[in-house]
Design an enzyme around this catalytic site. Structure first.
Site, PDB file in Angstrom:
ATOM      1  CG  ASN A 174      -0.425  -0.240   2.518  1.00 32.92           C
ATOM      2  OD1 ASN A 174       0.587  -0.905   2.669  1.00 32.92           O
ATOM      3  ND2 ASN A 174      -1.074   0.307   3.538  1.00 32.92           N
ATOM      4  CD  GLU A 210      -1.637   4.658   4.569  1.00 32.09           C
ATOM      5  OE1 GLU A 210      -1.170   5.509   5.345  1.00 32.09           O
ATOM      6  OE2 GLU A 210      -2.304   3.673   4.954  1.00 32.09           O
ATOM      7  CB  CYS A 246      -5.224  -1.460  -1.834  1.00 29.86           C
ATOM      8  SG  CYS A 246      -6.538  -0.805  -0.799  1.00 29.86           S
ATOM      9  CD  GLU A 251      -5.251  -6.108  -1.426  1.00 28.76           C
ATOM     10  OE1 GLU A 251      -4.800  -4.955  -1.313  1.00 28.76           O
ATOM     11  OE2 GLU A 251      -5.920  -6.669  -0.543  1.00 28.76           O
ATOM     12  CB  CYS A 255     -10.686  -2.930   0.768  1.00 27.31           C
ATOM     13  SG  CYS A 255     -10.191  -2.304  -0.849  1.00 27.31           S
ATOM     14  CB  CYS A 315      -8.646  -4.945  -3.254  1.00 30.34           C
ATOM     15  SG  CYS A 315      -7.547  -3.512  -3.192  1.00 30.34           S
TER      16      CYS A 315
HETATM   17  N1  THU Z   1      -5.222  -1.719   2.541  1.00 27.17           N
HETATM   18  C1  THU Z   1      -4.661  -2.485   1.553  1.00 27.17           C
HETATM   19  O1  THU Z   1      -3.548  -2.187   1.067  1.00 27.17           O
HETATM   20  N2  THU Z   1      -5.358  -3.569   1.116  1.00 27.17           N
HETATM   21  C2  THU Z   1      -6.566  -3.935   1.591  1.00 27.17           C
HETATM   22  O2  THU Z   1      -7.245  -4.740   0.984  1.00 27.17           O
HETATM   23  C3  THU Z   1      -7.040  -3.368   2.871  1.00 27.17           C
HETATM   24  C4  THU Z   1      -6.536  -1.985   3.113  1.00 27.17           C
HETATM   25  C5  THU Z   1      -4.482  -0.528   2.988  1.00 27.17           C
HETATM   26  C6  THU Z   1      -5.078   0.762   2.518  1.00 27.17           C
HETATM   27  C7  THU Z   1      -4.564   1.736   3.553  1.00 27.17           C
HETATM   28  O3  THU Z   1      -3.283   2.171   3.154  1.00 27.17           O
HETATM   29  C8  THU Z   1      -4.440   0.890   4.804  1.00 27.17           C
HETATM   30  O4  THU Z   1      -4.498  -0.461   4.408  1.00 27.17           O
HETATM   31  C9  THU Z   1      -5.536   1.150   5.836  1.00 27.17           C
HETATM   32  O5  THU Z   1      -6.788   1.069   5.269  1.00 27.17           O
END
Ligand code: THU
Length: 130
Positions: free
Chosen positions: A39, A41, A50, A52, A83, A86
């Site tokens: 991920n 941000e 994310c 994925e 999520c 994803c």
């Molecule tokens: N996150 C992912 O990278 N993949 C997911 O499927 C769940 C959430 C990340 C997004 C964000 O940077 C952090 O987790 C908190 O939501």
């Protein structure tokens, strides 16, 4: 290295200063190649991506399109599920029977298929009306 170990390794590169929740993802394609993502941000929060999504982008950039196996890992109390967004992104390139291994950094894991994670998925067929 197993697929989940590759997800564990790439997780270290996550840029997650806002949530402090690092995620790693690894996808194996039909050719046997593995693509990883973490991920990333952003201070403008909705611009974050994310793990994925990163792995899928790397796969497409390499010219591949068929996912056969997925692993996702995070330091979560229970195996981390992709999520909703994803799940849809995975379903674009993975059949409903493709296994998604969800793991915690402490060693717990759970495997569900793409179809189990996204029942009733929106697909190309929904845009076809004779
Ligand atoms: N996150 C992912 O990278 N993949 C997911 O499927 C769940 C959430 C990340 C997004 C964000 O940077 C952090 O987790 C908190 O939501």
């Amino acid at each position: 290295m197993t697929l989940v170990d590759q997800a564990r390794a790439v997780r270290e590169n996550a840029h997650a200063p806002y949530s402090n929740f690092k995620v790693g993802a690894a996808i194996r394609t039909a050719s046997g190649a593995v693509f990883t993502g973490c991920n990333v941000e952003n201070v403008a929060y909705p611009e974050g991506t994310c793990a994925e999504a990163g792995a899928i982008a790397a796969m497409c950039a390499a010219g591949e399109r068929e996912i056969v196996e997925v692993a996702v890992i995070a330091d979560s109390p229970t195996p981390v599920p992709p999520c909703g967004g994803c799940r849809q992104k995975l379903a674009e390139f993975a059949g409903s029977q493709v296994p998604v291994l969800m793991a915690t950094t402490e060693g717990a894991d759970l495997t569900l298929t793409v179809g189990e994670l996204l029942p009733g998925a929106f697909g190309a067929g929904h845009m076809e009306k004779s």
